[in-house]
Scaffold this motif. Structure first.
Motif, mmCIF file in Angstrom:
data_model
loop_
_atom_site.group_PDB
_atom_site.id
_atom_site.type_symbol
_atom_site.label_atom_id
_atom_site.label_comp_id
_atom_site.label_asym_id
_atom_site.label_seq_id
_atom_site.Cartn_x
_atom_site.Cartn_y
_atom_site.Cartn_z
ATOM 1 N N SER A 116 0.768 -1.257 0.171
ATOM 2 C CA SER A 116 0.007 -0.003 -0.005
ATOM 3 C C SER A 116 0.786 1.221 -0.209
ATOM 4 O O SER A 116 2.121 1.155 0.185
ATOM 5 N N SER A 117 0.071 2.466 -0.487
ATOM 6 C CA SER A 117 0.913 3.736 -0.155
ATOM 7 C C SER A 117 0.822 4.447 1.208
ATOM 8 O O SER A 117 0.959 5.661 1.278
ATOM 9 N N LEU A 118 0.649 3.660 2.256
ATOM 10 C CA LEU A 118 0.126 4.326 3.797
ATOM 11 C C LEU A 118 1.529 4.502 4.204
ATOM 12 O O LEU A 118 1.584 5.470 5.024
ATOM 13 N N PHE A 119 2.398 3.851 3.777
ATOM 14 C CA PHE A 119 3.750 4.087 4.796
ATOM 15 C C PHE A 119 4.938 4.563 3.715
ATOM 16 O O PHE A 119 4.964 4.405 2.595
ATOM 17 N N GLY A 120 6.034 5.219 4.492
ATOM 18 C CA GLY A 120 7.025 5.635 3.835
ATOM 19 C C GLY A 120 8.066 4.387 3.335
ATOM 20 O O GLY A 120 7.712 3.208 3.688
ATOM 21 N N GLU A 121 9.228 4.824 2.614
ATOM 22 C CA GLU A 121 9.951 3.516 1.900
ATOM 23 C C GLU A 121 10.451 2.700 2.842
ATOM 24 O O GLU A 121 10.474 1.686 2.812
ATOM 25 N N SER A 122 11.097 3.383 4.086
ATOM 26 C CA SER A 122 11.907 2.554 5.070
ATOM 27 C C SER A 122 10.933 1.673 5.722
ATOM 28 O O SER A 122 11.342 0.810 6.129
ATOM 29 N N ASP A 123 9.558 2.134 5.940
ATOM 30 C CA ASP A 123 8.698 1.380 6.741
ATOM 31 C C ASP A 123 8.189 0.241 6.116
ATOM 32 O O ASP A 123 7.818 -0.931 6.404
ATOM 33 N N ARG A 124 8.098 0.295 4.574
ATOM 34 C CA ARG A 124 7.489 -0.467 3.854
ATOM 35 C C ARG A 124 8.732 -1.748 3.406
ATOM 36 O O ARG A 124 8.440 -2.931 3.544
ATOM 37 N N ARG A 125 10.033 -1.317 3.510
ATOM 38 C CA ARG A 125 10.992 -2.417 3.467
ATOM 39 C C ARG A 125 11.107 -3.031 4.617
ATOM 40 O O ARG A 125 11.272 -4.141 4.717
ATOM 41 N N ALA A 126 10.826 -2.715 5.941
ATOM 42 C CA ALA A 126 10.827 -3.373 7.310
ATOM 43 C C ALA A 126 9.480 -4.175 7.252
ATOM 44 O O ALA A 126 9.955 -5.545 7.521
ATOM 45 N N LEU A 127 8.581 -4.030 6.539
ATOM 46 C CA LEU A 127 7.205 -4.921 6.796
ATOM 47 C C LEU A 127 7.583 -6.042 5.725
ATOM 48 O O LEU A 127 7.343 -6.797 5.851
ATOM 49 N N GLU A 128 8.176 -5.796 4.630
ATOM 50 C CA GLU A 128 8.668 -6.822 3.474
ATOM 51 C C GLU A 128 9.560 -7.758 4.003
ATOM 52 O O GLU A 128 9.726 -8.942 3.739
ATOM 53 N N ILE A 129 10.706 -7.356 4.785
ATOM 54 C CA ILE A 129 11.508 -7.921 5.335
ATOM 55 C C ILE A 129 10.789 -8.928 6.706
ATOM 56 O O ILE A 129 11.177 -10.319 6.723
ATOM 57 N N LEU A 130 10.081 -8.503 7.200
ATOM 58 C CA LEU A 130 9.371 -9.244 8.268
ATOM 59 C C LEU A 130 8.359 -10.251 7.582
ATOM 60 O O LEU A 130 8.218 -11.616 8.028
ATOM 61 N N CYS A 131 7.642 -10.013 6.496
ATOM 62 C CA CYS A 131 6.886 -10.997 5.667
ATOM 63 C C CYS A 131 7.890 -11.895 5.200
ATOM 64 O O CYS A 131 7.651 -13.196 5.112
ATOM 65 N N ARG A 132 9.137 -11.706 4.681
ATOM 66 C CA ARG A 132 10.116 -12.696 3.823
ATOM 67 C C ARG A 132 10.480 -13.625 5.089
ATOM 68 O O ARG A 132 10.564 -15.141 4.823
ATOM 69 N N GLU A 133 10.581 -13.255 6.225
ATOM 70 C CA GLU A 133 11.084 -13.811 7.386
ATOM 71 C C GLU A 133 10.257 -14.858 7.735
ATOM 72 O O GLU A 133 10.322 -16.061 8.224
ATOM 73 N N LEU A 134 8.810 -14.421 7.927
ATOM 74 C CA LEU A 134 7.646 -15.376 8.311
ATOM 75 C C LEU A 134 7.640 -16.537 7.524
ATOM 76 O O LEU A 134 7.188 -17.474 7.703
ATOM 77 N N SER A 135 7.554 -16.140 5.989
ATOM 78 C CA SER A 135 7.544 -17.001 4.909
ATOM 79 C C SER A 135 8.447 -18.081 5.080
ATOM 80 O O SER A 135 8.190 -19.109 4.767
ATOM 81 N N TRP A 136 9.776 -17.729 5.477
ATOM 82 C CA TRP A 136 10.795 -18.622 5.523
ATOM 83 C C TRP A 136 10.587 -19.709 6.579
ATOM 84 O O TRP A 136 10.564 -20.884 6.515
ATOM 85 N N LYS A 137 10.029 -18.956 7.711
ATOM 86 C CA LYS A 137 9.550 -19.781 8.971
ATOM 87 C C LYS A 137 8.566 -20.921 8.679
ATOM 88 O O LYS A 137 8.664 -21.913 9.234
ATOM 89 N N THR A 138 7.858 -20.479 7.976
ATOM 90 C CA THR A 138 6.505 -21.308 7.780
ATOM 91 C C THR A 138 6.930 -22.341 6.621
ATOM 92 O O THR A 138 6.725 -23.272 6.821
ATOM 93 N N MET A 139 7.942 -22.088 5.724
ATOM 94 C CA MET A 139 8.214 -22.720 4.863
ATOM 95 C C MET A 139 8.994 -24.046 5.602
ATOM 96 O O MET A 139 8.866 -25.335 5.463
ATOM 97 N N MET A 140 10.051 -23.572 6.305
ATOM 98 C CA MET A 140 10.888 -24.674 7.131
ATOM 99 C C MET A 140 10.218 -25.338 8.372
ATOM 100 O O MET A 140 10.443 -26.701 8.276
ATOM 101 N N GLY A 141 9.119 -24.716 8.689
ATOM 102 C CA GLY A 141 8.330 -25.565 9.643
ATOM 103 C C GLY A 141 7.405 -26.717 9.072
ATOM 104 O O GLY A 141 7.093 -27.794 9.498
ATOM 105 N N ALA A 142 7.096 -26.415 7.723
ATOM 106 C CA ALA A 142 6.506 -27.439 6.932
ATOM 107 C C ALA A 142 7.266 -28.467 6.645
ATOM 108 O O ALA A 142 6.696 -29.683 6.197
ATOM 109 N N MET A 143 8.683 -28.254 6.379
ATOM 110 C CA MET A 143 9.579 -29.283 5.769
ATOM 111 C C MET A 143 9.893 -30.245 6.900
ATOM 112 O O MET A 143 10.339 -31.354 6.851
ATOM 113 N N ARG A 144 9.652 -29.856 8.215
ATOM 114 C CA ARG A 144 10.103 -30.706 9.360
ATOM 115 C C ARG A 144 9.149 -31.928 9.400
ATOM 116 O O ARG A 144 7.947 -31.702 9.238
#
Length: 201
Positions: free
Chosen positions: A173-201
């Motif tokens: 969305s266009s609700l937040f500034g560039e730095s805040d959007r990057r932080a949200l994207e990093i958090l999303c990628r980290e959660l996606s990685w954790k979910t994928m690794m948890g499914a592989m166990r």
């Protein structure tokens, strides 16, 4: 936009909302108005704001399913069955994630489990983009996403997918500034990685 009303709760932060239908309002909500991950607010306009929540589940209630009673061979004639109404219902599971704090000069979000108990029949509305933005600001007007762990714990069986979707939609969305959007994207990628690794166990 009004979606419906609270009809019950499963816990202090898990509520069931019954959608309005044509018997209750002239223009009931459509399917696109209450999808998975929709931000909603529970309140009585001009009276009291109770809480902010996210749609995390839906149920279709049809009392005619598996009914063993007799069935008509054709459509019922309204002249002979004037009281025949459609009893199917759509129910939404809503997890509460905080509330909106309204002050004379601004509105901001308080994230976490609301202390108050939301009464039955409280009206439920879909939040506007501006309200979603205000909810993600703290009292110092800084972006916040403090309900992350709460949503993962109480967001039902799709909690990880729900959290990822919310993170992605906020980042896109266009609700937040560039730095805040990057932080949200990093958090999303980290959660996606954790979910994928948890499914592989």
């Amino acid at each position: 936009m009004r979606l419906g009303k609270v009809v019950k709760s499963n816990s202090h932060c898990d509520y069931v909302v019954q959608l309005d239908d044509t018997m209750e309002v002239e223009h009931p909500p459509q399917a696109d108005d209450y999808g998975f991950g929709t931000f909603v607010k529970l309140e009585e306009p001009d009276v009291r704001h109770w809480a902010v929540g996210l749609v995390y589940n839906s149920q279709l209630f049809n009392p005619m399913f598996l009914s063993n009673g007799p069935r008509l061979s054709s459509d019922p004639d309204p002249l002979f069955a004037p009281d025949l109404i459609n009893e199917t219902r759509t129910l939404l599971g809503v997890v509460l994630i905080g509330c909106l704090k309204q002050e004379p000069d601004r509105t901001y979000g308080v994230h976490g489990i609301p202390r108050i108990v939301v009464p039955v029949n409280t009206k439920v509305f879909r939040m506007t983009p501006d309200e979603i933005y205000q909810f993600h600001l703290n009292s110092s007007d800084r972006p916040q996403f403090s309900y992350y762990s709460h949503l993962l714990q109480f967001g039902g069986s799709f909690a990880a997918q729900l959290t990822q979707q919310v993170l992605k939609e906020l980042a896109d969305s266009s609700l937040f500034g560039e730095s805040d959007r990057r932080a949200l994207e990093i958090l999303c990628r980290e959660l996606s990685w954790k979910t994928m690794m948890g499914a592989m166990r």
